[in-house]
Design a protein around this motif. Sequence first.
Motif, PDB file in Angstrom:
ATOM      1  N   CYS A  72       0.855  -1.276   0.044  1.00  0.00           N
ATOM      2  CA  CYS A  72      -0.003  -0.047  -0.063  1.00  0.00           C
ATOM      3  C   CYS A  72       0.867   1.296   0.133  1.00  0.00           C
ATOM      4  O   CYS A  72       0.570   2.256  -0.711  1.00  0.00           O
ATOM      5  CB  CYS A  72      -0.769  -0.061   1.043  1.00  0.00           C
ATOM      6  N   ILE A 101      -4.488   9.001  -2.006  1.00  0.00           N
ATOM      7  CA  ILE A 101      -4.686   8.565  -0.742  1.00  0.00           C
ATOM      8  C   ILE A 101      -5.932   8.167  -0.249  1.00  0.00           C
ATOM      9  O   ILE A 101      -5.790   7.089   0.692  1.00  0.00           O
ATOM     10  CB  ILE A 101      -4.073   9.992   0.103  1.00  0.00           C
ATOM     11  N   THR A 102      -6.977   8.699  -0.466  1.00  0.00           N
ATOM     12  CA  THR A 102      -7.977   8.173  -0.074  1.00  0.00           C
ATOM     13  C   THR A 102      -8.532   6.862  -0.456  1.00  0.00           C
ATOM     14  O   THR A 102      -8.933   5.617   0.502  1.00  0.00           O
ATOM     15  CB  THR A 102      -9.331   8.741  -0.267  1.00  0.00           C
ATOM     16  N   SER A 104      -6.136   4.461  -1.317  1.00  0.00           N
ATOM     17  CA  SER A 104      -5.270   3.474  -0.698  1.00  0.00           C
ATOM     18  C   SER A 104      -5.714   3.172   0.607  1.00  0.00           C
ATOM     19  O   SER A 104      -5.607   2.037   1.190  1.00  0.00           O
ATOM     20  CB  SER A 104      -4.046   4.224  -0.826  1.00  0.00           C
ATOM     21  N   LEU A 105      -6.110   4.191   1.261  1.00  0.00           N
ATOM     22  CA  LEU A 105      -6.353   3.880   2.933  1.00  0.00           C
ATOM     23  C   LEU A 105      -7.607   2.963   2.655  1.00  0.00           C
ATOM     24  O   LEU A 105      -7.892   2.183   3.589  1.00  0.00           O
ATOM     25  CB  LEU A 105      -6.525   5.092   3.481  1.00  0.00           C
ATOM     26  N   SER A 109      -7.745  -0.557   4.374  1.00  0.00           N
ATOM     27  CA  SER A 109      -8.667  -0.823   5.507  1.00  0.00           C
ATOM     28  C   SER A 109      -9.551  -1.991   5.338  1.00  0.00           C
ATOM     29  O   SER A 109      -9.599  -2.912   6.291  1.00  0.00           O
ATOM     30  CB  SER A 109      -9.367   0.413   6.040  1.00  0.00           C
TER      31      SER A 109
END
Length: 361
Positions: A72, A101-102, A104-105, A109
């Motif tokens: 990631c 970024i959003t 990938s997170l 998650s």
Amino acid sequence: MITVLAAALLAVVAATRLHRWWFRRSLTLAGAFLGLACMSIHMLVNIRPVEAFVSNTFGESLPAALKMLMVCGICAGTAIGFTDVTTSKVGLRKNLIRAHITLSLLTGSLAFIFFFSRPWPANVDNLTFDNEYAFLPGFAEGLMLGMTYPFLVALMVTIVAITQADRQTVTGRALLLVTPGAAILTAYAALRIGYLFAARYGFMEPTPTPFAISRLLALSGVLFLGAGMSLALALNWFGARNALQQFTPLREELLIRWPGAERGSKPGSSASEQVNDKAAEVLDALSLEVEQSNLPTGTQLPPAVAASAIADWLVTGRVADGLGYNSFFPGADTTDTAWAAALGSAYQMTIENERKMVAGQ
């Protein structure tokens, strides 16, 4: 042995990016550091003794979890740096980086939620897990989600690198060098997702072959990507030093005449940035020289002719036909560094010719 050396090399290159970022606060440097550092850690965890140590010390599930996090991080870092380099519009660049970024997170998650919804099997190494457990409910969904963002980023990098690669520019050469690694990693992610989906939902019988191939692809892709990024840095450094050597004598002469044109470089500047700053000093000093000389406006001479005429004027004081202020500065398609290098080469050639003429008299 190769894995150990690759991890060490990537760690060293990551440290240089962090050092420069400390002074420059560049998104490209931040992305490069994140991606290279995660590559190094991922390679390190792939070393058997290190993997065994992490597993025995922190739990059997941690090596897989750590690798998932590093993948990631590699993708997020790559996306940040890549977007910063290839996207010129500030607003679009910020939106794209936020989206990366959003995404990938979010996918990371969800991957963890699915992946750890089932207890980790006892006394199972990664190879056995891949072959006997990865396609089971929970594990399969987690692994597929964990590979979704890497697949999208690798595909994006491959497409953009192929379409924007240009051997004439620093950025273009760097893109050309990372393309093979990005393409291999795209195939790696696609293979894992495709196999896990097919095995999880009964479209094919579980088999160790796809994972064996994917491990080879992963190692090759990371090595190619890391080597491409490192080689791009090396080529940029050598290119910058070569240009500097061409115009150093001219710069020294002009700064003797106009010492106020010397500006220096900011701390943490790369070799190419330092050379660009020195080239700007040459053009600033040359501008002052022209203003003092009261040369006419003149015509726009071809670059090669203009460089020779300017060098002859600086060395001998002779003004060639058509030489004027308009011929002293580069066109829109020529960088300051390239123009300074052309002037520097012409200047050294003119000095050498004058020396030969004097010696022959």
